[in-house]
Design a protein around this motif. Structure first.
Motif, short mmCIF file in Angstrom:
data_model
loop_
_atom_site.label_atom_id
_atom_site.label_comp_id
_atom_site.label_asym_id
_atom_site.label_seq_id
_atom_site.Cartn_x
_atom_site.Cartn_y
_atom_site.Cartn_z
N ASN B 3 0.82 -1.20 0.00
CA ASN B 3 0.00 0.00 0.00
C ASN B 3 0.86 1.26 0.00
O ASN B 3 2.05 1.24 0.36
N ARG B 275 -0.44 4.63 -6.24
CA ARG B 275 -1.35 5.74 -6.05
C ARG B 275 -2.35 5.83 -7.24
O ARG B 275 -3.55 5.96 -7.06
N GLN B 277 -3.24 3.48 -9.18
CA GLN B 277 -4.20 2.39 -9.15
C GLN B 277 -5.33 2.67 -8.15
O GLN B 277 -6.51 2.41 -8.44
N THR B 278 -4.95 3.21 -7.00
CA THR B 278 -5.98 3.53 -6.01
C THR B 278 -6.96 4.53 -6.59
O THR B 278 -8.18 4.39 -6.45
N VAL B 279 -6.41 5.55 -7.24
CA VAL B 279 -7.28 6.58 -7.82
C VAL B 279 -8.21 5.95 -8.84
O VAL B 279 -9.42 6.18 -8.83
N THR B 280 -7.62 5.11 -9.71
CA THR B 280 -8.43 4.48 -10.74
C THR B 280 -9.56 3.65 -10.13
O THR B 280 -10.72 3.76 -10.54
N SER B 281 -9.18 2.84 -9.12
CA SER B 281 -10.21 1.96 -8.57
C SER B 281 -11.27 2.77 -7.83
O SER B 281 -12.46 2.44 -7.89
N GLU B 282 -10.86 3.87 -7.22
CA GLU B 282 -11.87 4.72 -6.55
C GLU B 282 -12.80 5.34 -7.58
O GLU B 282 -14.02 5.42 -7.40
N MET B 283 -12.19 5.79 -8.69
CA MET B 283 -12.98 6.36 -9.77
C MET B 283 -14.03 5.37 -10.26
O MET B 283 -15.20 5.70 -10.47
N ASP B 285 -15.23 2.86 -8.67
CA ASP B 285 -16.25 2.70 -7.63
C ASP B 285 -17.30 3.79 -7.73
O ASP B 285 -18.52 3.53 -7.74
N ILE B 286 -16.78 5.03 -7.82
CA ILE B 286 -17.71 6.16 -7.87
C ILE B 286 -18.58 6.09 -9.11
O ILE B 286 -19.81 6.22 -9.06
#
Lengths: 150, 297
Positions: B3, B275, B277-283, B285-286
């Motif tokens: 992470n 970072r 990847q986190t942004v992408t996966s959050e996107m 999700d949203i």
């Protein structure tokens, strides 16, 4: 055939070159070394070394040490040595004054410091002496250098 | 994938290390200059002194000249003066010299005793169960002849007392900044044909058979010259080793700094990836959430 002459002091190489003759202050008296001299090992006292080659003469002060002579090489291992031309007169003068003042203040004789200062005094006197004696001829051509000590 | 927080911590610690090694590198760089100058200043005298000693030893009938020149018929004990550093973090400097010594002397036919100079050499030798006669550590940063003359004297005394029959000097010869060579040199008794590379042969004078004239007497002169010039060799070896140690440390620290920089760049890349990847996966999700809301209404 010239003889090779090398002078080293404990902290650097002082001189390296050919010579027709080398004059040394041995503890048993002055020695003149010419090429093809028999092998010799001697201690040196305080004094000057004169290295003559063709028409030039290099003069060095030496404060003790050893000399090794081989038929084709003279090696001087000096405790301290300096080329007379490179002696810093002002520094030697200052050292002499410092030593003289220290000695006249009457510290306990036989102490290490006393003996060290005495040796320092002898060295600076030797330097100044050599400068006034052997730089004289050159000084005639250089009137800018005042202060003749003779 | 790790992470982002973990990666960030690692980057920070690697950068810290780089900072330390860079500082050490700078310190060693200035120390190596000083040590090198000091070593080059004393080298001519030591080399000449060694030459004189070999000339003396090359004479016929050397055995009766001076006790330090006598070759013992039977060698029973050997003494080694090992020069290493007080401190680590000098690359392979300390382990090289110790490994070199053990390679040369661990299968030696007779007992070997050591005089060690430097803490690291002492510790490593003790760990290998070697016998240590004396140890000298914490030498000043710029040793004078007086600081190490006792070591040479000790070796000479041991030899004269008959406790040891030969003395070797093991040190690291300084060639240049990137090249330092572990070297072994026979100190006592003097060897005529000692393979000292720096002593250049100069024709006729090298021929044995020439006997010296001594002024003052032979005994007084040799008594003064031989022990002193022997001790001087120890001094020069210390100076060479010191320059080698600093050079070796400087190179090691330079490498460490480079590696740390490289590693921190790689970690940075990883961090960026994590970072992103986190942004992408959050996107996702949203977006997915919004889609679901839109469909349900």
């Amino acid at each position: 055939m010239p003889i090779r002459c090398e002078i080293v002091s404990q902290d650097r190489l002082i001189f390296e070159g050919d010579a027709d003759s080398v004059l040394l202050p041995g503890t048993e008296g002055e020695m003149g070394i010419l090429p093809h001299h028999a092998p010799l090992l001697s201690t040196l006292s305080f004094g000057v070394i004169k290295v003559r080659y063709k028409n030039t003469e290099e003069i060095f002060t030496v404060a003790g040490g050893f000399v090794e002579v081989q038929p084709d090489i003279v090696t001087v291992l000096a405790d301290r040595a300096e080329n007379v031309r490179k002696i810093d007169v002002a520094r030697a003068e200052a050292a002499r004054l410092r030593a003289e003042t220290y000695l006249t203040e009457g510290p306990p004789p036989d102490s290490d410091a006393y003996l060290r200062m005495e040796a320092a005094l002898r060295r600076s006197r030797l330097r100044l002496d050599a400068v006034s004696r052997y730089r004289g001829g050159r000084r005639a051509n250089m009137p800018s250098m005042v202060d003749d000590r003779d | 994938m790790a992470n982002a927080r973990e990666v960030l911590l690692r980057i920070r610690s690697v950068k810290n290390i780089a900072q330390v090694t860079r500082a050490l590198q700078a310190v060693s760089a200035s120390k190596v200059q000083k040590a090198m100058q000091a070593m080059y200043r004393t080298r001519p005298y030591a080399t000449k002194a060694w030459q004189v000693l070999t000339h003396i030893a090359a004479q016929p009938g050397r055995g009766i000249l001076h006790p330090l020149l006598v070759e013992r018929k039977q060698v029973e004990n050997t003494l080694i003066i090992l020069i290493s550093g007080d401190r680590g973090l000098a690359g392979a400097y300390n382990s090289n010299i110790v490994r070199f010594t053990l390679k040369n002397f661990s299968n030696y036919p007779h007992p070997v005793k050591y005089i060690t100079i430097g803490r690291k050499g002492r510790d490593l030798m003790l760990r290998r169960g070697q016998e240590i006669l004396a140890e000298f550590s914490n030498l000043p940063a710029a040793p004078e002849f007086a600081d190490v003359s006792a070591i040479g004297r000790l070796a000479v005394d041991e030899f004269l007392a008959g406790n040891v029959d030969e003395v070797y000097l093991v040190y690291t010869d300084f060639v240049n900044m990137v090249r330092q060579i572990p070297t072994v040199k026979k100190l006592l008794p003097l060897e005529v044909e000692s393979g000292e590379g720096r002593v250049e042969a100069f024709g006729a004078s090298q021929a044995p058979g020439a006997t010296y004239i001594y002024e003052p007497g032979q005994d007084e002169l040799l008594d003064e010259v031989v022990p002193r010039f022997t001790a001087l060799q120890v001094y020069q070896a210390v100076m060479e080793s010191l320059a080698s140690e600093h050079a070796s440390r400087m190179v090691a620290m330079k490498n460490a700094t480079e590696n740390a920089t490289e590693l921190s760049a790689a970690l940075q890349l990883e961090y960026n990836k994590v970072r992103q990847q986190t942004v992408t996966s959050e996107m996702l999700d949203i977006a997915g959430g919004a889609e679901a809301l839109a469909q349900s209404s």
